[in-house]
Scaffold this motif. Structure first.
Motif, PDB file in Angstrom:
ATOM      1  N   LYS A  46      -6.100   5.776   0.799  1.00 48.91           N
ATOM      2  CA  LYS A  46      -5.682   5.160   2.070  1.00 48.91           C
ATOM      3  C   LYS A  46      -4.695   4.029   1.810  1.00 48.91           C
ATOM      4  O   LYS A  46      -3.689   3.890   2.518  1.00 48.91           O
ATOM      5  N   ASP A  47      -4.966   3.212   0.780  1.00 45.89           N
ATOM      6  CA  ASP A  47      -4.048   2.119   0.433  1.00 45.89           C
ATOM      7  C   ASP A  47      -2.694   2.669  -0.036  1.00 45.89           C
ATOM      8  O   ASP A  47      -1.640   2.118   0.304  1.00 45.89           O
ATOM      9  N   LEU A  48      -2.737   3.730  -0.836  1.00 44.30           N
ATOM     10  CA  LEU A  48      -1.495   4.349  -1.306  1.00 44.30           C
ATOM     11  C   LEU A  48      -0.686   4.878  -0.130  1.00 44.30           C
ATOM     12  O   LEU A  48       0.543   4.682  -0.053  1.00 44.30           O
ATOM     13  N   ALA A  49      -1.371   5.554   0.801  1.00 44.75           N
ATOM     14  CA  ALA A  49      -0.676   6.084   1.981  1.00 44.75           C
ATOM     15  C   ALA A  49      -0.069   4.950   2.803  1.00 44.75           C
ATOM     16  O   ALA A  49       1.045   5.080   3.332  1.00 44.75           O
ATOM     17  N   ALA A  50      -0.780   3.825   2.905  1.00 44.16           N
ATOM     18  CA  ALA A  50      -0.270   2.688   3.676  1.00 44.16           C
ATOM     19  C   ALA A  50       1.024   2.145   3.066  1.00 44.16           C
ATOM     20  O   ALA A  50       1.981   1.820   3.779  1.00 44.16           O
ATOM     21  N   ILE A  51       1.065   2.041   1.728  1.00 45.94           N
ATOM     22  CA  ILE A  51       2.266   1.550   1.051  1.00 45.94           C
ATOM     23  C   ILE A  51       3.422   2.526   1.243  1.00 45.94           C
ATOM     24  O   ILE A  51       4.553   2.129   1.561  1.00 45.94           O
ATOM     25  N   LEU A  52       3.156   3.819   1.055  1.00 46.82           N
ATOM     26  CA  LEU A  52       4.203   4.825   1.223  1.00 46.82           C
ATOM     27  C   LEU A  52       4.761   4.811   2.648  1.00 46.82           C
ATOM     28  O   LEU A  52       5.973   4.929   2.856  1.00 46.82           O
ATOM     29  N   ASP A  53       3.873   4.662   3.626  1.00 44.38           N
ATOM     30  CA  ASP A  53       4.314   4.697   5.011  1.00 44.38           C
ATOM     31  C   ASP A  53       5.045   3.416   5.395  1.00 44.38           C
ATOM     32  O   ASP A  53       6.068   3.453   6.083  1.00 44.38           O
ATOM     33  N   GLN A  54       4.534   2.294   4.929  1.00 44.53           N
ATOM     34  CA  GLN A  54       5.126   1.007   5.297  1.00 44.53           C
ATOM     35  C   GLN A  54       6.512   0.827   4.689  1.00 44.53           C
ATOM     36  O   GLN A  54       7.426   0.328   5.352  1.00 44.53           O
ATOM     37  N   ARG A  55       6.697   1.256   3.459  1.00 41.80           N
ATOM     38  CA  ARG A  55       7.924   0.949   2.743  1.00 41.80           C
ATOM     39  C   ARG A  55       8.946   2.082   2.748  1.00 41.80           C
ATOM     40  O   ARG A  55      10.137   1.834   2.554  1.00 41.80           O
ATOM     41  N   PHE A  56       8.491   3.337   2.985  1.00 34.22           N
ATOM     42  CA  PHE A  56       9.429   4.449   2.827  1.00 34.22           C
ATOM     43  C   PHE A  56       9.444   5.440   3.987  1.00 34.22           C
ATOM     44  O   PHE A  56      10.511   5.889   4.397  1.00 34.22           O
ATOM     45  N   LEU A  57       8.294   5.820   4.498  1.00 34.81           N
ATOM     46  CA  LEU A  57       8.221   6.974   5.395  1.00 34.81           C
ATOM     47  C   LEU A  57       8.178   6.607   6.874  1.00 34.81           C
ATOM     48  O   LEU A  57       8.750   7.315   7.718  1.00 34.81           O
ATOM     49  N   HIS A  58       7.434   5.567   7.233  1.00 33.59           N
ATOM     50  CA  HIS A  58       7.389   5.044   8.613  1.00 33.59           C
ATOM     51  C   HIS A  58       6.939   6.114   9.615  1.00 33.59           C
ATOM     52  O   HIS A  58       7.553   6.294  10.673  1.00 33.59           O
ATOM     53  N   THR A  59       5.854   6.809   9.298  1.00 38.81           N
ATOM     54  CA  THR A  59       5.321   7.807  10.224  1.00 38.81           C
ATOM     55  C   THR A  59       4.311   7.210  11.194  1.00 38.81           C
ATOM     56  O   THR A  59       4.164   7.703  12.315  1.00 38.81           O
ATOM     57  N   GLY A  60       3.583   6.178  10.736  1.00 34.28           N
ATOM     58  CA  GLY A  60       2.526   5.605  11.556  1.00 34.28           C
ATOM     59  C   GLY A  60       1.330   6.532  11.698  1.00 34.28           C
ATOM     60  O   GLY A  60       0.495   6.326  12.591  1.00 34.28           O
ATOM     61  N   GLY A  61       1.221   7.533  10.827  1.00 33.51           N
ATOM     62  CA  GLY A  61       0.155   8.516  10.940  1.00 33.51           C
ATOM     63  C   GLY A  61      -1.026   8.243  10.025  1.00 33.51           C
ATOM     64  O   GLY A  61      -1.130   7.190   9.394  1.00 33.51           O
TER      65      GLY A  61
END
Length: 292
Positions: free
Chosen positions: A257-272
């Motif tokens: 979950k933490d890894l997904a949060a970093i990936l989404d916050q810094r690169f992907l921006h899906t909010g999913g």
């Protein structure tokens, strides 16, 4: 007016040094210029027909481009500082034709040889403040060279850790451990070690954001292609009967979950959800998530 031009040059230098600092030494390691260059090259590679071959070059090429951009800004900035004071504030070697050249050309030349620490000596500052500024440029050039070498030496171990985790997940998927095998002391140890590796990769993405733009290669060494299996193992662990396996399953799920949060916050921006983020991660790296 001369001093105003020199201040503009100082601003260009400070902008380059600020981006270098934020990219390599700031706790968040989030430089604006370097991030923009890497993201632009990554998006451009995704629209190339031979994407599979080109995307593997994005990471190394982006690092070279960023370092070259830093060097260009530093050289240009110092040249602008020198320009209004050229040639009257400098001395020239007798017989040299440098003083006959345009002042801007001499300024760029002096800046280039100084930042490269060549010190040819055919043009030398005569005024006191310029005699202090010029060696400072050579010092910045040495810092830039050292920072570049340090950057390379730091990023590749982070890439190796990511690929080790991907290969391990691929091997585990190939072994296809049963629910009964996972619901054991060995299963708890396995899930705990995976949680540790996932947490380490999360830290790498935080400290070395440029690592995202390095393509892992084949599916068996691609975290984008194998991270879905780690999510599946976490769910199995959480549903196990042994309390130690359930605990380590929760640990692995939390790390993912933490890894997904970093990936989404810094690169992907899906909010999913984490699963949606990992799916977007796989798509962005040209992969489909590996399924059972």
């Amino acid at each position: 007016m001369d001093w105003l031009v020199s201040l503009v040059g100082a601003g260009v230098i400070l902008a380059a040094l600020r981006d270098l600092f934020h990219t390599l030494w700031h706790p968040t390691r989030h430089g604006g210029l370097s991030r923009f260059v890497m993201m632009a090259l990554w998006r451009l590679a995704q629209h190339v027909r031979a994407r599979r071959r080109v995307v593997g070059l994005v990471g190394p090429l982006a690092m070279v481009t960023v370092v070259g951009t830093w060097a260009a800004f530093i050289i240009l900035g110092w040249a602008i500082v020198y320009w209004p004071h050229m040639p009257e504030s400098f001395t020239f070697v007798p017989g040299s034709k440098a003083a006959q050249q345009p002042a801007l050309l001499d300024s760029v030349y002096l800046s280039l040889v100084t930042v490269a620490t060549l010190g040819l000596g055919d043009i030398a500052p005569a005024e006191g403040w310029l005699r202090l500024v010029s060696p400072l440029e050579a010092l910045v050039g040495f810092v830039l060279l050292t920072a570049t070498v340090t950057w390379v030496l730091e990023i590749y171990p982070a890439l190796a850790r990511r690929r080790v985790l991907a290969v391990r997940l691929a091997l585990l998927q190939r072994a296809d451990a049963s629910v009964q095998q996972l619901d054991s002391a060995l299963g708890a140890t396995l899930l705990e070690s995976l949680a540790t590796e996932v947490a380490r990769v999360r830290i790498d993405f935080t400290q070395y954001a440029e690592a995202y733009y390095f393509h892992d290669g084949e599916d068996h060494s691609s975290l984008a292609a194998t991270i879905g299996y780690a999510d599946d193992l976490a769910e199995r662990g959480k549903a196990a009967q042994r309390p130690d396996v359930r605990l380590t399953g929760d640990l692995l799920a939390g790390a993912l979950k933490d890894l997904a949060a970093i990936l989404d916050q810094r690169f992907l921006h899906t909010g999913g959800t984490p699963t949606e983020v990992f799916t977007a991660y796989a798509v962005d790296h040209g992969r489909g998530l590996t399924q059972l």
